[in-house]
Design a protein around this motif. Structure first.
Motif, PDB file in Angstrom:
ATOM      1  N   ILE A  21      32.709  38.320  38.607  1.00  0.00           N
ATOM      2  CA  ILE A  21      33.166  39.167  39.707  1.00  0.00           C
ATOM      3  C   ILE A  21      34.605  38.772  40.024  1.00  0.00           C
ATOM      4  O   ILE A  21      35.061  37.686  39.644  1.00  0.00           O
ATOM      5  N   ALA A  22      35.309  39.654  40.699  1.00  0.00           N
ATOM      6  CA  ALA A  22      36.682  39.355  41.123  1.00  0.00           C
ATOM      7  C   ALA A  22      36.844  39.764  42.575  1.00  0.00           C
ATOM      8  O   ALA A  22      36.494  40.885  42.955  1.00  0.00           O
ATOM      9  N   GLN A  23      37.345  38.857  43.373  1.00  0.00           N
ATOM     10  CA  GLN A  23      37.558  39.161  44.792  1.00  0.00           C
ATOM     11  C   GLN A  23      38.732  40.128  44.969  1.00  0.00           C
ATOM     12  O   GLN A  23      39.695  40.086  44.210  1.00  0.00           O
ATOM     13  N   PRO A  24      38.648  40.975  45.980  1.00  0.00           N
ATOM     14  CA  PRO A  24      39.853  41.738  46.361  1.00  0.00           C
ATOM     15  C   PRO A  24      40.906  40.784  46.911  1.00  0.00           C
ATOM     16  O   PRO A  24      40.599  39.665  47.330  1.00  0.00           O
ATOM     17  N   ARG A  25      42.146  41.238  46.915  1.00  0.00           N
ATOM     18  CA  ARG A  25      43.252  40.408  47.370  1.00  0.00           C
ATOM     19  C   ARG A  25      43.808  40.909  48.699  1.00  0.00           C
ATOM     20  O   ARG A  25      43.782  42.105  48.973  1.00  0.00           O
ATOM     21  N   ILE A  26      44.276  39.962  49.499  1.00  0.00           N
ATOM     22  CA  ILE A  26      45.059  40.284  50.688  1.00  0.00           C
ATOM     23  C   ILE A  26      46.508  39.995  50.307  1.00  0.00           C
ATOM     24  O   ILE A  26      46.900  38.835  50.206  1.00  0.00           O
ATOM     25  N   GLU A  27      47.273  41.040  50.052  1.00  0.00           N
ATOM     26  CA  GLU A  27      48.602  40.897  49.468  1.00  0.00           C
ATOM     27  C   GLU A  27      48.480  40.186  48.121  1.00  0.00           C
ATOM     28  O   GLU A  27      47.813  40.679  47.240  1.00  0.00           O
ATOM     29  N   HIS A  28      49.031  38.978  47.985  1.00  0.00           N
ATOM     30  CA  HIS A  28      49.067  38.320  46.681  1.00  0.00           C
ATOM     31  C   HIS A  28      47.842  37.463  46.378  1.00  0.00           C
ATOM     32  O   HIS A  28      47.646  37.065  45.225  1.00  0.00           O
TER      33      HIS A  28
END
Length: 214
Positions: free
Chosen positions: A65-72
């Motif tokens: 799985i891959a987490q969403p990002r907050i900006e970078h």
């Protein structure tokens, strides 16, 4: 048999106000939780921090799985770093609580001198060594408000101001060690302008001013 006196047994450990003592304990837990959340990001995203693309785990060790990002940065990495920022002043308060009475200069060193030196170190790192990401972002992790202004804009004006504030903290420490009355005001000013890193200095400045006026 006559032994040597133990200064630690003769002098009670410095006491913090209840609210600051609670913050110190919670801040330490925040540092541990923040470290765990940052490590979680390494298990989900191939490059948690784009400033350091080499800091990654092999695909075989990552979760699918891959987490969403907050900006970078991935979400847990962002939360983890901000927990470090909020909890970092607790390290100086713990040092003060344990070792602040070992020498006459212990209190101002733990509560102002070491935070000021940390501010100089972080400012130098962020300005000259941190691999900067583009575009700059409001989410840039920073240990003081003025450092955040630099890291979110890369405007050297804010970095220069951060250096100035940090050196005021060094001067305040020297004055406090020499027991100058004006030290309380300068400690308080340094602490306020260096928040959240300056929280210990805010406490020490306020303590000195109220004790001297009482």
């Amino acid at each position: 048999m006559t032994g040597y006196p133990d200064h630690r047994q003769q002098s009670p450990r410095p006491q913090l106000p209840a609210w600051l003592d609670r913050y110190t304990t919670v801040g330490l837990y925040g540092l541990l939780i923040g470290t765990g959340l940052c490590l979680v990001a390494f298990l989900t995203n191939p490059v948690p921090d784009p400033s350091f693309p080499w800091a990654t785990l092999p695909e075989s060790l990552r979760l699918p799985i891959a987490q969403p990002r907050i900006e970078h940065w991935p979400v847990t990495y962002t939360i983890g770093i901000w927990l470090w920022i909020i909890g970092f002043p607790a390290l100086f308060l713990v040092g003060y609580r344990r070792f602040g009475d070992w020498m006459p200069s212990g209190t101002p060193m733990w509560l102002a001198g070491l935070p000021a030196l940390a501010m100089i170190s972080w400012t130098t790192y962020c300005r000259f060594f941190w691999p900067k990401l583009h575009p700059p972002t409001w989410n840039a992790p920073s240990y003081t408000v003025v450092c955040w202004l630099y890291c979110s804009s890369y405007n050297v004006l804010w970095s220069n101001l951060a250096y100035l504030i940090a050196f005021v903290g060094v001067a305040a420490t020297v004055l406090a060690v020499r027991r100058r009355h004006v030290a309380g005001y300068i400690l308080l000013g340094f602490g306020v302008f260096a928040l959240p890193l300056g929280l210990p200095a805010v406490y020490e400045g306020y303590r000195r001013l109220t004790s001297s006026s009482g």
